[in-house]
Design an enzyme around this catalytic site. Sequence first.
Site, PDB file in Angstrom:
ATOM      1  N   TYR A  57      43.184  15.452  33.308  1.00 30.38           N
ATOM      2  CA  TYR A  57      43.886  16.656  33.743  1.00 30.38           C
ATOM      3  C   TYR A  57      44.747  16.366  34.969  1.00 30.38           C
ATOM      4  O   TYR A  57      44.244  15.965  36.023  1.00 30.38           O
ATOM      5  CB  TYR A  57      42.902  17.775  34.080  1.00 30.38           C
ATOM      6  CG  TYR A  57      42.029  18.221  32.922  1.00 30.38           C
ATOM      7  CD1 TYR A  57      42.348  17.906  31.613  1.00 30.38           C
ATOM      8  CD2 TYR A  57      40.877  18.965  33.148  1.00 30.38           C
ATOM      9  CE1 TYR A  57      41.540  18.319  30.561  1.00 30.38           C
ATOM     10  CE2 TYR A  57      40.071  19.383  32.106  1.00 30.38           C
ATOM     11  CZ  TYR A  57      40.406  19.043  30.808  1.00 30.38           C
ATOM     12  OH  TYR A  57      39.609  19.447  29.767  1.00 30.38           O
ATOM     13  N   SER A 202      38.562  27.242  25.725  1.00 30.15           N
ATOM     14  CA  SER A 202      39.555  28.155  25.139  1.00 30.15           C
ATOM     15  C   SER A 202      38.906  29.327  24.413  1.00 30.15           C
ATOM     16  O   SER A 202      39.278  29.657  23.273  1.00 30.15           O
ATOM     17  CB  SER A 202      40.499  27.405  24.195  1.00 30.15           C
ATOM     18  OG  SER A 202      41.240  26.432  24.896  1.00 30.15           O
ATOM     19  N   GLY A 205      41.176  31.946  22.932  1.00 31.69           N
ATOM     20  CA  GLY A 205      42.153  31.518  21.936  1.00 31.69           C
ATOM     21  C   GLY A 205      43.474  31.107  22.517  1.00 31.69           C
ATOM     22  O   GLY A 205      44.528  31.442  21.974  1.00 31.69           O
ATOM     23  N   GLY A 207      45.037  32.170  24.964  1.00 24.98           N
ATOM     24  CA  GLY A 207      45.835  33.324  25.370  1.00 24.98           C
ATOM     25  C   GLY A 207      46.165  34.283  24.257  1.00 24.98           C
ATOM     26  O   GLY A 207      46.661  35.389  24.506  1.00 24.98           O
ATOM     27  N   LEU A 209      43.990  35.826  22.328  1.00 27.35           N
ATOM     28  CA  LEU A 209      43.010  36.907  22.339  1.00 27.35           C
ATOM     29  C   LEU A 209      43.120  37.660  23.669  1.00 27.35           C
ATOM     30  O   LEU A 209      42.288  37.557  24.552  1.00 27.35           O
ATOM     31  CB  LEU A 209      41.600  36.345  22.133  1.00 27.35           C
ATOM     32  CG  LEU A 209      41.401  35.594  20.806  1.00 27.35           C
ATOM     33  CD1 LEU A 209      40.072  34.868  20.786  1.00 27.35           C
ATOM     34  CD2 LEU A 209      41.510  36.560  19.621  1.00 27.35           C
ATOM     35  N   ALA A 210      44.180  38.418  23.780  1.00 19.28           N
ATOM     36  CA  ALA A 210      44.481  39.144  25.014  1.00 19.28           C
ATOM     37  C   ALA A 210      45.180  40.445  24.677  1.00 19.28           C
ATOM     38  O   ALA A 210      45.677  40.630  23.561  1.00 19.28           O
ATOM     39  CB  ALA A 210      45.369  38.299  25.921  1.00 19.28           C
TER      40      ALA A 210
END
Length: 336
Positions: A57, A202, A205, A207, A209-210
Amino acid sequence: MSIKPRKLGQDLVYPVGLGCMNFSHGYGPPLEEDDAIRLLHEAIDLGYNFLDTATLYGFGNNERIIGKALADKRHTFLLASKCVLMFEGEKRYIDGRPETITAACDASLQRLGMDVIDLYYMHRPDPKVPIEDSIGAMADLVAAGKIRMIGLSEMGAGLLRRAAAVHPIAAMQSEYSLITRNPEIAVIEACRELGTAFVPFSPVGRGLLANSPPSPDTYHKRDMRNIFPRYVEPNYSANLALLDTAKEIASDLNCTVAQLAIAWTMAQGDDMLPIPGTTNLQHLKDNFRAAEIELAPHILARLGETFTPEAVTGPRYAPAMQKGVDTEQYAFEMTQ
């Protein structure tokens, strides 16, 4: 509201952890260092006590920022990092050789400015190296006091069992959410047989699932969703239609869709430790409070009926990336 902690190895942690990748890469440019440090301080103040990073990362910078931000708070949290998915400059490669794992751990400890990593994962399987050899090197790191627990990431039930025959595996980390259900094929069952915690990354999902998911035409050019089939058209619009049920349920529960999605992962078992990531302070707070949401059986049933694997359009990864993971097979043996 008192939240019951969950088991990770011999330790107890808050049920929702913090994935730190987003600070450095994945969905666009990295946060400014001061902003990342501020968000990490807020996370610790809220009560997050399980943080997740990796060698890859930010090409090492994510670990460095965590060390800089939280050196004086080390006693307040458990830290996970990962090896095997390595980098040279901005080139990424997989290397599970024992000598590479040992050197990677030393480099991570130096970047973190810490004496020990609580949970150290193999980030991906290396098809060129028997997993027994890789886990043997990690077991040596445990014996040396450089890491406390061993984990695997994105591996199937077969590799998990082979690894566990060498050393206990404290956690398996894989993508798992309402729209990504592949660990249910065999991995979660194997984790429970072996006493291995499951760490969904995640869980919202990426982003989708928002309440207001980002549209593909707003993705940054460096956003990895640009190359993930289910997050681009025509698959994106088809998957967006699944949200109607989630939005209705979230409204009834007075929570966000993201909180509902995180709560769903936790409701799959007491061994689930989701690690949503964010660069947004309000989302950081919302994600933490998702642990307060209890989903009744009829709600879980309705979500399960809506978000079936067959209802989701498009594969999780493009073919080249799919070759690097092992979670969608029974995979009791892996070609060496």
